[in-house]
Design a protein around this motif. Structure first.
Motif, PDB file in Angstrom:
ATOM      1  N   MET A 121      -5.989  -6.632  -0.979  1.00 30.44           N
ATOM      2  CA  MET A 121      -6.140  -7.198  -2.497  1.00 30.44           C
ATOM      3  C   MET A 121      -6.038  -8.871  -2.608  1.00 30.44           C
ATOM      4  SD  MET A 121      -4.433  -5.889  -6.351  1.00 30.44           S
ATOM      5  CE  MET A 121      -3.221  -6.175  -6.117  1.00 30.44           C
ATOM      6  N   SER A 122      -6.329  -9.605  -3.709  1.00 30.05           N
ATOM      7  CA  SER A 122      -6.399 -10.772  -2.867  1.00 30.05           C
ATOM      8  C   SER A 122      -5.108 -11.284  -4.210  1.00 30.05           C
ATOM      9  CB  SER A 122      -7.257 -11.917  -3.077  1.00 30.05           C
ATOM     10  OG  SER A 122      -7.459 -13.398  -3.284  1.00 30.05           O
ATOM     11  N   VAL A 123      -4.086 -11.723  -4.464  1.00 30.01           N
ATOM     12  CA  VAL A 123      -3.458 -11.592  -5.544  1.00 30.01           C
ATOM     13  C   VAL A 123      -2.809 -13.849  -5.586  1.00 30.01           C
ATOM     14  CG1 VAL A 123      -2.208 -11.271  -7.120  1.00 30.01           C
ATOM     15  CG2 VAL A 123      -3.024  -9.823  -5.731  1.00 30.01           C
ATOM     16  N   THR A 124      -2.959 -14.182  -5.985  1.00 29.83           N
ATOM     17  CA  THR A 124      -2.122 -16.032  -6.249  1.00 29.83           C
ATOM     18  C   THR A 124      -0.761 -15.414  -6.362  1.00 29.83           C
ATOM     19  OG1 THR A 124      -4.786 -16.667  -7.552  1.00 29.83           O
ATOM     20  CG2 THR A 124      -2.172 -17.863  -7.394  1.00 29.83           C
ATOM     21  N   PRO A 125       0.233 -16.214  -6.075  1.00 27.68           N
ATOM     22  CA  PRO A 125       0.965 -15.849  -5.643  1.00 27.68           C
ATOM     23  C   PRO A 125       2.019 -16.441  -6.756  1.00 27.68           C
ATOM     24  CG  PRO A 125       0.519 -17.173  -3.169  1.00 27.68           C
ATOM     25  CD  PRO A 125      -0.491 -16.967  -4.441  1.00 27.68           C
ATOM     26  N   SER A 126       3.022 -15.991  -6.840  1.00 28.27           N
ATOM     27  CA  SER A 126       3.244 -15.843  -8.819  1.00 28.27           C
ATOM     28  C   SER A 126       4.217 -15.714  -8.919  1.00 28.27           C
ATOM     29  CB  SER A 126       2.554 -14.678  -9.875  1.00 28.27           C
ATOM     30  OG  SER A 126       3.090 -13.259  -9.291  1.00 28.27           O
ATOM     31  N   ALA A 127       5.266 -16.005  -9.767  1.00 27.27           N
ATOM     32  CA  ALA A 127       6.844 -15.698  -9.610  1.00 27.27           C
ATOM     33  C   ALA A 127       7.437 -16.102 -11.181  1.00 27.27           C
ATOM     34  CB  ALA A 127       7.718 -17.442  -9.244  1.00 27.27           C
ATOM     35  N   VAL A 128       7.900 -14.812 -11.254  1.00 27.18           N
ATOM     36  CA  VAL A 128       8.475 -14.834 -12.322  1.00 27.18           C
ATOM     37  C   VAL A 128       9.720 -15.071 -12.745  1.00 27.18           C
ATOM     38  CG1 VAL A 128       8.046 -12.413 -14.419  1.00 27.18           C
ATOM     39  CG2 VAL A 128       6.497 -12.821 -12.953  1.00 27.18           C
ATOM     40  N   ALA A 174       1.596  -1.423 -12.636  1.00 26.39           N
ATOM     41  CA  ALA A 174       0.920  -2.808 -12.771  1.00 26.39           C
ATOM     42  C   ALA A 174       1.530  -3.849 -12.639  1.00 26.39           C
ATOM     43  CB  ALA A 174       0.088  -3.108 -14.586  1.00 26.39           C
ATOM     44  N   GLN A 175       2.754  -4.205 -12.524  1.00 28.50           N
ATOM     45  CA  GLN A 175       3.601  -5.711 -12.735  1.00 28.50           C
ATOM     46  C   GLN A 175       3.476  -5.583 -11.018  1.00 28.50           C
ATOM     47  OE1 GLN A 175       7.302  -6.423 -13.716  1.00 28.50           O
ATOM     48  NE2 GLN A 175       7.351  -8.414 -14.587  1.00 28.50           N
ATOM     49  N   HIS A 176       4.222  -4.318 -10.173  1.00 26.45           N
ATOM     50  CA  HIS A 176       3.888  -4.492  -8.227  1.00 26.45           C
ATOM     51  C   HIS A 176       2.928  -5.133  -8.010  1.00 26.45           C
ATOM     52  CE1 HIS A 176       8.231  -2.249  -9.694  1.00 26.45           C
ATOM     53  NE2 HIS A 176       8.207  -3.332  -9.832  1.00 26.45           N
ATOM     54  N   ALA A 177       1.776  -4.076  -8.895  1.00 28.73           N
ATOM     55  CA  ALA A 177       0.577  -4.416  -7.917  1.00 28.73           C
ATOM     56  C   ALA A 177      -0.165  -5.263  -7.349  1.00 28.73           C
ATOM     57  CB  ALA A 177      -1.005  -3.336  -8.713  1.00 28.73           C
ATOM     58  N   GLY A 178       0.408  -6.467  -8.693  1.00 30.97           N
ATOM     59  CA  GLY A 178       0.375  -8.136  -9.065  1.00 30.97           C
ATOM     60  C   GLY A 178       1.217  -8.835  -8.172  1.00 30.97           C
ATOM     61  N   ARG A 179       2.299  -8.700  -7.738  1.00 33.04           N
ATOM     62  CA  ARG A 179       3.461  -9.307  -6.753  1.00 33.04           C
ATOM     63  C   ARG A 179       2.617  -9.712  -5.562  1.00 33.04           C
ATOM     64  NH1 ARG A 179       8.323 -10.135  -9.170  1.00 33.04           N
ATOM     65  NH2 ARG A 179       9.230 -10.449  -6.987  1.00 33.04           N
ATOM     66  N   ALA A 180       1.902 -10.844  -5.516  1.00 31.43           N
ATOM     67  CA  ALA A 180       1.525 -11.372  -4.188  1.00 31.43           C
ATOM     68  C   ALA A 180       2.889 -11.346  -3.129  1.00 31.43           C
ATOM     69  CB  ALA A 180       1.440 -12.676  -4.323  1.00 31.43           C
ATOM     70  N   ASP A 210       4.297  -6.534   0.497  1.00 33.23           N
ATOM     71  CA  ASP A 210       2.885  -5.945   1.357  1.00 33.23           C
ATOM     72  C   ASP A 210       1.466  -5.503   0.726  1.00 33.23           C
ATOM     73  OD1 ASP A 210       3.436  -3.382   1.459  1.00 33.23           O
ATOM     74  OD2 ASP A 210       5.182  -3.697   2.773  1.00 33.23           O
ATOM     75  N   ALA A 211       0.409  -5.694   1.725  1.00 28.64           N
ATOM     76  CA  ALA A 211      -0.749  -4.706   0.883  1.00 28.64           C
ATOM     77  C   ALA A 211       0.223  -3.484   0.642  1.00 28.64           C
ATOM     78  CB  ALA A 211      -1.371  -5.198   2.054  1.00 28.64           C
ATOM     79  N   GLY A 212       0.644  -2.758   2.162  1.00 25.37           N
ATOM     80  CA  GLY A 212       0.408  -1.184   1.041  1.00 25.37           C
ATOM     81  C   GLY A 212       1.368  -1.057  -0.012  1.00 25.37           C
ATOM     82  N   GLN A 213       2.540  -1.927   0.005  1.00 26.83           N
ATOM     83  CA  GLN A 213       2.951  -1.295  -1.941  1.00 26.83           C
ATOM     84  C   GLN A 213       2.574  -2.197  -2.610  1.00 26.83           C
ATOM     85  OE1 GLN A 213       6.353  -4.844  -0.501  1.00 26.83           O
ATOM     86  NE2 GLN A 213       7.803  -3.105  -0.011  1.00 26.83           N
ATOM     87  N   ARG A 214       1.086  -2.690  -2.662  1.00 29.45           N
ATOM     88  CA  ARG A 214       0.518  -3.483  -4.164  1.00 29.45           C
ATOM     89  C   ARG A 214      -0.280  -1.718  -3.912  1.00 29.45           C
ATOM     90  NH1 ARG A 214       0.224  -8.405  -1.964  1.00 29.45           N
ATOM     91  NH2 ARG A 214      -1.395  -8.155  -0.687  1.00 29.45           N
ATOM     92  N   ALA A 215      -0.766  -1.166  -2.970  1.00 32.70           N
ATOM     93  CA  ALA A 215      -1.735   0.007  -3.047  1.00 32.70           C
ATOM     94  C   ALA A 215      -1.486   1.324  -3.976  1.00 32.70           C
ATOM     95  CB  ALA A 215      -2.098   0.144  -1.158  1.00 32.70           C
ATOM     96  N   ALA A 216      -0.327   0.721  -3.145  1.00 34.45           N
ATOM     97  CA  ALA A 216       1.235   2.515  -3.785  1.00 34.45           C
ATOM     98  C   ALA A 216       1.402   2.350  -5.179  1.00 34.45           C
ATOM     99  CB  ALA A 216       2.219   2.361  -2.914  1.00 34.45           C
ATOM    100  N   ALA A 217       1.211   0.525  -6.044  1.00 33.46           N
ATOM    101  CA  ALA A 217       1.689   0.619  -7.135  1.00 33.46           C
ATOM    102  C   ALA A 217      -0.116   0.229  -7.773  1.00 33.46           C
ATOM    103  CB  ALA A 217       2.137  -0.925  -7.373  1.00 33.46           C
TER     104      ALA A 217
END
Length: 289
Positions: A1-8, A158-164, A167-174
């Motif tokens: 999944m392609s996500v632009t890096p973000s810092a909250v 949803a927040q974790h899935a959008g965190r760049a 890793d890809a596995g963490q985003r997929a799990a979220a």
């Protein structure tokens, strides 16, 4: 999944040390007297929006006045300068953020509670007589389960899935947790009007606010494919539209404030999902569907 890096940038959380409760006996210290208490809310904040919907459903304008705060806190620590006198009066040398929401006591000039779940329950329990039973007898555990589902498997997922920075596995799990929760809610709402059946309860407030934030905040950091999958829950989003048309829900929806609050705290660029709006929230506010 392609996500632009973000810092909250972390936002101020309510000071849970302020957890007084309304009651009907001398032990509580806070009798349930009409017009004694005041709410201080920003409806761009999810907790503020939840409380505002409860306040609207119960028709408490003449019972518990509301002071509306700006969408974006004006203090560097995430607090509101207008709330500082209340915090200072309520705790000696208080050094935390003067955060909203707050239920204050106009008689003493002090804070009763800054804990949103307690505030919602106390308003309903002590000022909700003859009004919708938002916490029906015997349904508390189910409502708490929906609260956890919305907090963990919808908003946090949803927040974790959008965190760049994951890793890809963490985003997929979220994303898996998010789609699983939305699927369960979709199946339930395909056959009943509200989350717990035929009666609107506090569980619906929790879910509606989570859906508002999913579309107006979290999708900005998901890719377009993920947002299209989120949108592919017709019963769920029809339910969200229907509640948006209810005056107690839609009139408190500050879309501009939510956007300003999000941009004030988010330092990253948007992902492709930002262009895929799920609902036209403004178009459904006040429209009976």
């Amino acid at each position: 999944m392609s996500v632009t890096p973000s810092a909250v940038v972390p936002t101020a959380q309510p000071a849970h040390a302020f957890r007084g409760r309304l009651g009907r006996d001398a032990r509580s210290g806070h009798y349930a007297v009409p017009r004694r208490y005041r709410l201080h809310l920003s409806t761009a904040c999810p907790d503020g929006l939840r409380i505002a919907v409860v306040h609207g459903l119960l028709g408490l304008d003449d019972v518990c006045p509301v002071t509306l705060l700006d969408a974006v806190p004006d203090c560097p620590d995430g607090g509101h300068s207008t709330l500082r006198p209340l915090y200072d009066a309520s705790a000696h040398r208080y050094t935390g953020a003067a955060a909203a929401p707050v239920l204050s006591d106009d008689w003493s000039g002090r804070i009763v509670s800054a804990h949103a779940p307690d505030i919602m329950r106390d308003l309903t329990r002590h000022f909700g007589a003859g009004r919708p039973a938002l916490y029906p007898c015997g349904a508390e555990s189910e409502i708490e389960a929906v609260e956890r589902l919305c907090a963990q498997d919808v908003e946090a997922a949803a927040q974790h899935a959008g965190r760049a920075d994951g890793d890809a596995g963490q985003r997929a799990a979220a994303l898996g947790s998010l789609f699983g929760a939305l699927g369960r809610l979709e199946r339930r709402l395909a056959f009943q009007a509200y989350v717990l059946g035929d009666q609107l309860t506090a569980a619906d407030i929790e879910l509606w606010v989570a859906l508002v934030r999913l579309d107006t905040v979290h999708r900005h950091h998901l890719d377009a494919a993920a947002v299209h999958r989120v949108a592919d829950h017709p019963a769920l989003w029809a339910y969200a539209r229907r509640l948006a048309a209810h005056p107690a829900f839609g009139t408190h929806l500050d879309l501009d404030g939510i956007a300003r609050r999000h941009h004030a705290h988010c330092r990253g660029l948007e992902a492709a999902g930002a262009a895929v709006q799920i609902l036209d929230w403004a178009g459904h506010v006040g429209r009976r569907v």
